[in-house]
Design a protein around this motif. Sequence first.
Motif, PDB file in Angstrom:
ATOM      1  N   SER A 171      38.039-103.758  11.833  1.00 52.08           N
ATOM      2  CA  SER A 171      39.164-103.854  11.569  1.00 52.08           C
ATOM      3  C   SER A 171      39.853-103.611  12.799  1.00 52.08           C
ATOM      4  N   ASN A 172      40.819-103.631  13.022  1.00 52.91           N
ATOM      5  CA  ASN A 172      41.571-103.592  14.358  1.00 52.91           C
ATOM      6  C   ASN A 172      42.079-101.331  13.868  1.00 52.91           C
ATOM      7  N   PRO A 173      42.073-100.804  14.384  1.00 47.84           N
ATOM      8  CA  PRO A 173      41.478 -98.641  14.798  1.00 47.84           C
ATOM      9  C   PRO A 173      43.403 -99.069  14.770  1.00 47.84           C
ATOM     10  N   LEU A 174      44.031 -99.743  16.465  1.00 45.94           N
ATOM     11  CA  LEU A 174      45.056 -99.084  16.478  1.00 45.94           C
ATOM     12  C   LEU A 174      46.124 -98.806  16.310  1.00 45.94           C
ATOM     13  N   PRO A 175      46.473 -99.865  15.233  1.00 42.94           N
ATOM     14  CA  PRO A 175      47.818-100.145  14.389  1.00 42.94           C
ATOM     15  C   PRO A 175      47.994 -98.125  13.345  1.00 42.94           C
ATOM     16  N   GLN A 176      45.897 -97.987  13.149  1.00 46.29           N
ATOM     17  CA  GLN A 176      46.626 -96.236  12.617  1.00 46.29           C
ATOM     18  C   GLN A 176      46.534 -95.570  13.184  1.00 46.29           C
ATOM     19  N   VAL A 177      46.164 -95.753  14.497  1.00 41.33           N
ATOM     20  CA  VAL A 177      46.390 -94.263  15.243  1.00 41.33           C
ATOM     21  C   VAL A 177      47.636 -94.561  15.497  1.00 41.33           C
ATOM     22  N   LEU A 178      48.622 -96.054  15.325  1.00 40.62           N
ATOM     23  CA  LEU A 178      49.701 -95.152  17.002  1.00 40.62           C
ATOM     24  C   LEU A 178      50.156 -95.178  15.545  1.00 40.62           C
ATOM     25  N   ILE A 179      50.076 -94.737  14.159  1.00 42.11           N
ATOM     26  CA  ILE A 179      51.120 -94.328  12.684  1.00 42.11           C
ATOM     27  C   ILE A 179      50.375 -93.415  12.937  1.00 42.11           C
ATOM     28  N   LEU A 180      49.864 -92.475  13.211  1.00 40.90           N
ATOM     29  CA  LEU A 180      49.233 -91.753  12.824  1.00 40.90           C
ATOM     30  C   LEU A 180      50.631 -90.335  13.512  1.00 40.90           C
ATOM     31  N   THR A 181      50.978 -91.387  14.903  1.00 41.28           N
ATOM     32  CA  THR A 181      51.598 -90.276  15.328  1.00 41.28           C
ATOM     33  C   THR A 181      52.765 -90.582  14.748  1.00 41.28           C
ATOM     34  N   ALA A 182      53.637 -91.797  14.549  1.00 39.46           N
ATOM     35  CA  ALA A 182      54.933 -92.037  13.597  1.00 39.46           C
ATOM     36  C   ALA A 182      54.714 -91.314  12.551  1.00 39.46           C
ATOM     37  N   ILE A 183      53.733 -91.444  12.329  1.00 40.82           N
ATOM     38  CA  ILE A 183      53.804 -90.187  10.540  1.00 40.82           C
ATOM     39  C   ILE A 183      54.790 -88.988  11.087  1.00 40.82           C
ATOM     40  N   VAL A 184      54.109 -88.345  12.426  1.00 39.18           N
ATOM     41  CA  VAL A 184      53.512 -86.793  12.093  1.00 39.18           C
ATOM     42  C   VAL A 184      55.545 -86.700  13.167  1.00 39.18           C
ATOM     43  N   VAL A 185      56.218 -87.891  13.284  1.00 40.42           N
ATOM     44  CA  VAL A 185      57.803 -88.299  14.081  1.00 40.42           C
ATOM     45  C   VAL A 185      58.156 -88.195  12.228  1.00 40.42           C
ATOM     46  N   GLY A 186      58.004 -88.904  11.763  1.00 46.43           N
ATOM     47  CA  GLY A 186      58.615 -88.911  10.414  1.00 46.43           C
ATOM     48  C   GLY A 186      58.751 -87.578   9.855  1.00 46.43           C
ATOM     49  N   ILE A 187      58.446 -86.540   9.355  1.00 45.76           N
ATOM     50  CA  ILE A 187      57.947 -86.378   8.877  1.00 45.76           C
ATOM     51  C   ILE A 187      58.552 -84.945   9.576  1.00 45.76           C
TER      52      ILE A 187
END
Lengths: 119, 496
Positions: free
Chosen positions: A72-88
């Motif tokens: 599976s492509n791991p990159l989107p998960q890494v991106l979303i880790l950042t976006a989750i921090v932004v969201g919080i």
Amino acid sequence: MMTILEHYHYLVFAVILMTGFYAVMAKLNLVKKLIGLSLFQAAVFLLYISMGKVEGGTAPIFSDLIDVELYSNPLPQVLILTAIVVGISTTALGLGIIVRIKEAYGSIEEHEIQELDRK
Amino acid sequence: MSAWQAHLPVLQVIVPMLTAPLIILLRDRRLCWAATTLASLCSLAIAVALCIEVVSSHRVGYEMGSWPAPWGIELGVDAFSALLLLVVNGASALVLTGAFSSLDRDIDNERQPLFYAAWLLALAGLNGILVTADAFNIFVFMEISALASYIIVSAGPDRRVLPAVFKYLIMGTVGATFYLIGVGLIYLMTGTLNLADIELRIYEVADQRPIMVAAGFITIGLALKAAVFPLHQWLPNAYTFAPNAVTVFLAACATKVSLYILLRFNFYVFQPNLADHDIQFAYFLLPLSLLGILVASTVAMFEPSLKRLLAWSSVAQIGYITLGASLISIAGVTASLLHMFNHALAKAALFLAVACLGMSLRRLRLEDIGGVAKQMPWTMAAFVLAGLSLIGVPGTAGFVSKWYLITAVLESGAWGAALVAVIVVSSLMAVVYIWRVVEAAYFGNSEGEAAIGEAPLPLLFATWVAVALNFYFGLEASLPTGLAETAALILMGHLP
């Protein structure tokens, strides 16, 4: 019909996205607005994470012990880790502002605040 | 090129970003201000150095951690980013140099270290957007700058700032999330986030629906962040109730950096690849620009509060910028980019003059500033001169970009004359709303308290530097026009 069912995760994304967006626009209570905003962002996280999944693919870990061809492509998960921090951070800041609004106006209802400002 | 010079693009972000946490440790408010100003001046020096390099070598690239482009994150500074780096860092350095007294008046002593840290984070975020060449990186920097600007806006002394900031936060986040959806769909179809790489690969899938949806999400989301009419609802109150010095900084840069991403995506990525994208883009933006110019100017003519009057004028000026871009010609895009630079100069000077007024008057409605020109002659003289630049009187920076805009509009064909009429009418409206302020200040009678005297010298100095720049770039416009012309050629695909 089949194609719609195959892509059900996009439907989930769209429904959650619009639920959140509706709450942001229609609710007068500021905390509810912020909950809507969080839902709105969470839907986008789902979009990213579901797109990284490759059917039959495993976690992208290289190893000689197991013989895997498809990852599976791991990159989107890494991106979303950042976006989750932004969201919080956004939610935290928004709640902070709501606390100060409550202190200054004694209310967190949008129409009551507007009423107080008009005076 | 010496070793550290190669790192200029990344230093542009790192210097303000790493100074921010150090500032919190300093505690003393004067020391914090001095350190912030120093960091901002360093950042300006880096921007100038980058600008010199861009003029000679066209594009300055940088590979983060030495990972080559499609895999690693690439930074790249070209004429377009250099032009806006000058605006952002120039505005920040100028305001910080002059505005200690104004900020000290607006913000509690113990909150000041945190405020200055947030200011530097906002600066780092804006710089980051301008130097990066990666679509997701842009989102992260956009949110860094946005979160930090909510904080510096909310430091305003009036309680009405709080609902205004909350609205700004909601609309800003919705805009940024729209952008994130668009980038996600593009990644889904092309498998890449590097802008140059997207540009190469999007061609194969350009006719598919996700790409068109992505173009829509990105354009609308960024139009929301850039306060393109009618998505400007957050702007007037946020500008009005923010601390005076913060208004100067935001009015000069925040919306323009969002417009930078909007134009970068639409011209650089979508225009060459999507069929009919240019027509759809123009049909979307042109009517909104014209409506924005006329409606916002009309509102400004009847607005009783001085800061909100200038905020509405900003909405109208954003209309000029998008009008130039929606012509989809080299002349139009040049005019648009040039107006970003020149409007930042004029609005910064006007809001600095307002900050001067704010030093001796508590309330800033037109009826409160009656006769203030007698007590504050230098401030009001600066306001009048900057107002001339906003209107576009020959000899000022505002005239140069309006001249370019009118020339571009006349070349655009059958509708040219009608568009010129809109520009002329709205310039006359600008005369009206600037004149209302001048009339009140020179010929009015104050009903409330009288001003105590001229503003502090550093603030006055910063105001006059901004006014002088308006006239300097009005007479010697080769630097901004050169950069804007090169940037327009890049955006229209005539230069790599």
